[in-house]
Design an enzyme around this catalytic site. Structure first.
Site, short mmCIF file in Angstrom:
data_model
loop_
_atom_site.label_atom_id
_atom_site.label_comp_id
_atom_site.label_asym_id
_atom_site.label_seq_id
_atom_site.Cartn_x
_atom_site.Cartn_y
_atom_site.Cartn_z
N PHE A 83 38.70 39.48 50.10
CA PHE A 83 38.61 39.06 48.69
C PHE A 83 39.71 38.02 48.42
O PHE A 83 40.85 38.21 48.83
CB PHE A 83 38.81 40.29 47.79
CG PHE A 83 38.12 40.20 46.47
CD1 PHE A 83 36.91 40.84 46.24
CD2 PHE A 83 38.68 39.46 45.43
CE1 PHE A 83 36.27 40.76 45.01
CE2 PHE A 83 38.06 39.37 44.20
CZ PHE A 83 36.85 40.02 43.99
N ILE B 135 43.81 39.14 41.46
CA ILE B 135 44.02 38.21 40.34
C ILE B 135 43.41 38.80 39.08
O ILE B 135 42.26 39.30 39.10
CB ILE B 135 43.39 36.83 40.65
CG1 ILE B 135 44.01 36.25 41.93
CG2 ILE B 135 43.60 35.88 39.46
CD1 ILE B 135 43.40 34.94 42.39
N THR C 271 38.53 41.79 32.53
CA THR C 271 38.49 43.23 32.26
C THR C 271 39.69 43.89 32.92
O THR C 271 40.54 43.21 33.50
CB THR C 271 37.20 43.84 32.84
OG1 THR C 271 37.30 43.80 34.28
CG2 THR C 271 35.97 43.08 32.38
N HIS D 32 39.53 45.72 35.55
CA HIS D 32 39.17 46.03 36.94
C HIS D 32 40.35 45.81 37.90
O HIS D 32 40.63 46.65 38.77
CB HIS D 32 37.97 45.17 37.36
CG HIS D 32 37.44 45.50 38.71
ND1 HIS D 32 36.71 46.64 38.97
CD2 HIS D 32 37.54 44.84 39.89
CE1 HIS D 32 36.38 46.66 40.25
NE2 HIS D 32 36.88 45.59 40.83
#
Ligand code: INI
Length: 158
Positions: A25, A85, A89, A91
């Protein structure tokens, strides 16, 4: 005087064997962190064949993979390199929180250094600044892995 808590003298990583766990990611950032870590291991005298790279999908997966790698007993330390990063939201908070908690727990449970080389930034630009040719947090994470491996060896008298 060292900056930011890092050892001020040259690190000697000769004879050490390192695992590097890289999150895919935000891979533009994490690949740059990986290159920084590889350079730091080479600078400290760790042989290229003694640095093994593993990939996980994202930072959330670090804990279980790091623990499994550490439990093999084959590595002086495990260095986790990721980038979380902030989004629109909450998350990112769950991802970074679990990464931090489980990386710490993996080190604590196994007795093998597991290093938190995870950027947690507000923006992509901030992450790029920390994964550059100067001021690369992957380098710092690798130096920390070498130093902790040396320290635990000394403490254990092995
Ligand atoms: N993983 C990251 O490494 N960085 C992030 O910024 C991120 N965000 O923000 O979503 C992220 N999410 C994926 C996560 O790590 C897991 O791979 C996924 O949730 C599957 O368990």
């Amino acid at each position: 005087m060292s900056q930011g808590g890092f050892a001020s003298g040259p690190l000697d990583g000769k004879g050490q064997r390192h695992a590097v766990l890289v999150a895919r990611f935000n891979s533009d950032i994490t690949e740059a962190l990986k290159e920084g870590a590889i350079a730091a291991f080479a600078r400290a005298g760790v042989k290229a064949e003694d640095v093994e790279i593993f990939y996980v999908p994202g930072a959330f997966e670090f804990g279980s993979a790091a623990k499994a790698i550490a439990l093999t007993g084959r590595y002086s330390a495990v260095t986790c390199l990721g980038c979380v990063i902030q989004g629109d939201t909450d998350h990112h908070l769950y991802v970074s929180g679990e990464a931090a908690r489980l990386i710490g727990q993996a080190a604590y449970d196994t007795g093998i250094p597991v290093i938190f080389g995870v950027l947690t930034t507000h923006t992509h630009k901030q992450a790029l600044e920390r994964a550059g040719a100067t001021g690369n947090k992957g380098q710092e994470a690798a130096d920390t892995a070498i130093e902790m491996a040396l320290l635990l060896k000394r403490i254990r008298g092995s």
